[in-house]
Design an enzyme around this catalytic site. Structure first.
Site: not given
Length: 394
Positions: A63, A105
């Site tokens: 991740h 992100h």
């Protein structure tokens, strides 16, 4: 079915390229044999699905890279994940003002860069208002040293935001060949990003008729980057899923699931936060309003060509950074599997959580600590994190 720590099967077996292409094009046609050797457990069904799609089982999805140990979505985070043996390098894709796809992100640069020092008058401006050259001026590593002093390294200061092209080169450059697990992040801000991503992946032979194959003599531990499951596309957006499927019908896709907010699964309104309850504890208690509210998203994913869903998970330690509703209980996983959908859950870092969700039957895990998950699944023991980072020059 419960397994000992060392008994998790590491990879799904090959089932044939033509079968994979057909399955990825129309997951609603997937027929799962739930009676193989009398075993219709969630793990058995999920392994059959992973086998059909040629996706590693259980999939170890790094991740934002190995982001527990290095600044998220930066070079050392992805190098560490690659060399430790993660199956996939996960990234959030956005686009610069001058049209370059980048791995980042947040749509705002405050949390993970020194934007206030470099562009003080633009500190709250969205990422897509900056050119790539402007973004490359930012320090994307020092924030990590300040936030996590116990894992700080002087070499993280000055790290740069990566482009998708730089991420691809990292994936291709090592002895291990991980796949790419790519999210269209806030796709409404980036009209046409799905077509642009498809063109990029075809140009670099990650999808399409000329997709990359393992060279003669390849002997790396991880060969996902040479398999039909080399790219998985993910999105929270129903509209983006439709566009991704139109642009890349034969590429595996995942619809990410969350609770509450626009475009999400409707939450049970009777579950309210108590006065003395932390946000983390409250999030962990939340549930969908009904089975039908959850099933609607499963049906949409299946009908729009997804091979799976990515639900949130509730962590045992109620970490306030990653505290979500449990959208992968036994019933939810069973309902996904019965629709021919894999379940890749986000985001877990500890053995107690790995055990709980793998025992329920999830087929892959997004993790900030791929080394810990690899250790848990019984993979060949990765190098110690500190030693590997030193090998990598950090």
């Amino acid at each position: 079915m419960s397994y000992p720590i060392t008994a998790w099967p590491r990879f799904a077996l090959a089932a044939g390229l033509c079968l994979v292409a057909a399955a990825c094009s129309d997951s609603s046609n997937v027929q799962v044999n739930t009676h193989t050797e009398g075993d219709n457990s969630p793990a058995s069904i999920g392994e059959q699905l992973a086998d059909r799609y040629m996706i590693p089982y259980p999939a170890v999805i790094a991740h934002r890279g190995a982001s527990l140990h290095a600044p998220e979505e930066t070079r050392p985070a992805y190098l560490l994940a690659r060399d430790q043996g993660a199956d996939y390098l996960e990234a959030d894709l956005q686009r610069t003002r001058d049209g370059t796809l980048i791995a980042l992100h947040d749509t705002n640069l405050r949390r993970t860069t020194n934007i206030e020092a470099v562009f003080p008058d633009r500190a709250d401006d969205p990422v897509n208002t900056f050119t790539l050259a402007e973004l490359k001026r930012l320090d994307a590593g020092s924030w990590f040293n300040e936030a996590f002093p116990e894992r700080a390294r002087d070499s993280y200061a000055g790290l740069k935001i990566l482009t998708l092209d730089e991420l691809r080169q990292i994936a291709e450059a090592g002895d291990n060949q991980p796949g790419l697990y790519l999210e269209t992040k806030s796709p409404a801000l980036f009209a046409g990003i799905e077509a642009e991503l498809a063109a990029y992946l075809r140009e670099h032979d990650w999808i399409g008729k000329q997709a990359r194959q393992a060279p003669t003599g390849f002997d790396g531990d991880i060969d996902v980057g040479y398999s039909p499951g080399r790219v998985i596309l993910q999105t929270f957006s129903k509209d983006s899923l439709v566009q991704l499927h139109a642009e890349m019908p034969d590429t595996p896709k995942i619809l990410l699931l969350f609770l509450g907010g626009d475009g999400s699964i409707t939450a049970d309104p009777t579950i309210q936060q108590r006065e003395d309850e932390s946000d983390a504890a409250f999030q962990a208690r939340r549930r969908p309003a009904s089975p039908e509210a959850y099933n609607t998203f499963l049906d949409f994913a299946r009908d729009q060509g997804a091979i799976g869903v990515g639900p949130s998970a509730a962590r045992d330690d109620l970490d306030p950074v990653y505290s979500y509703a449990d959208l992968a209980d036994d019933s939810m996983i069973e309902r996904a599997h019965r629709r021919g959908l894999l379940v890749h859950v986000y985001t877990l870092d500890d053995a107690v959580d790995f055990r709980r969700y793998l025992n329920r039957g999830v087929d892959g895990i997004f993790t900030n600590d791929p080394t810990a998950l690899l250790d848990f699944t019984g993979a060949p023991t990765p190098t110690a994190v500190d030693a590997r980072l030193e090998q990598l020059g950090y």
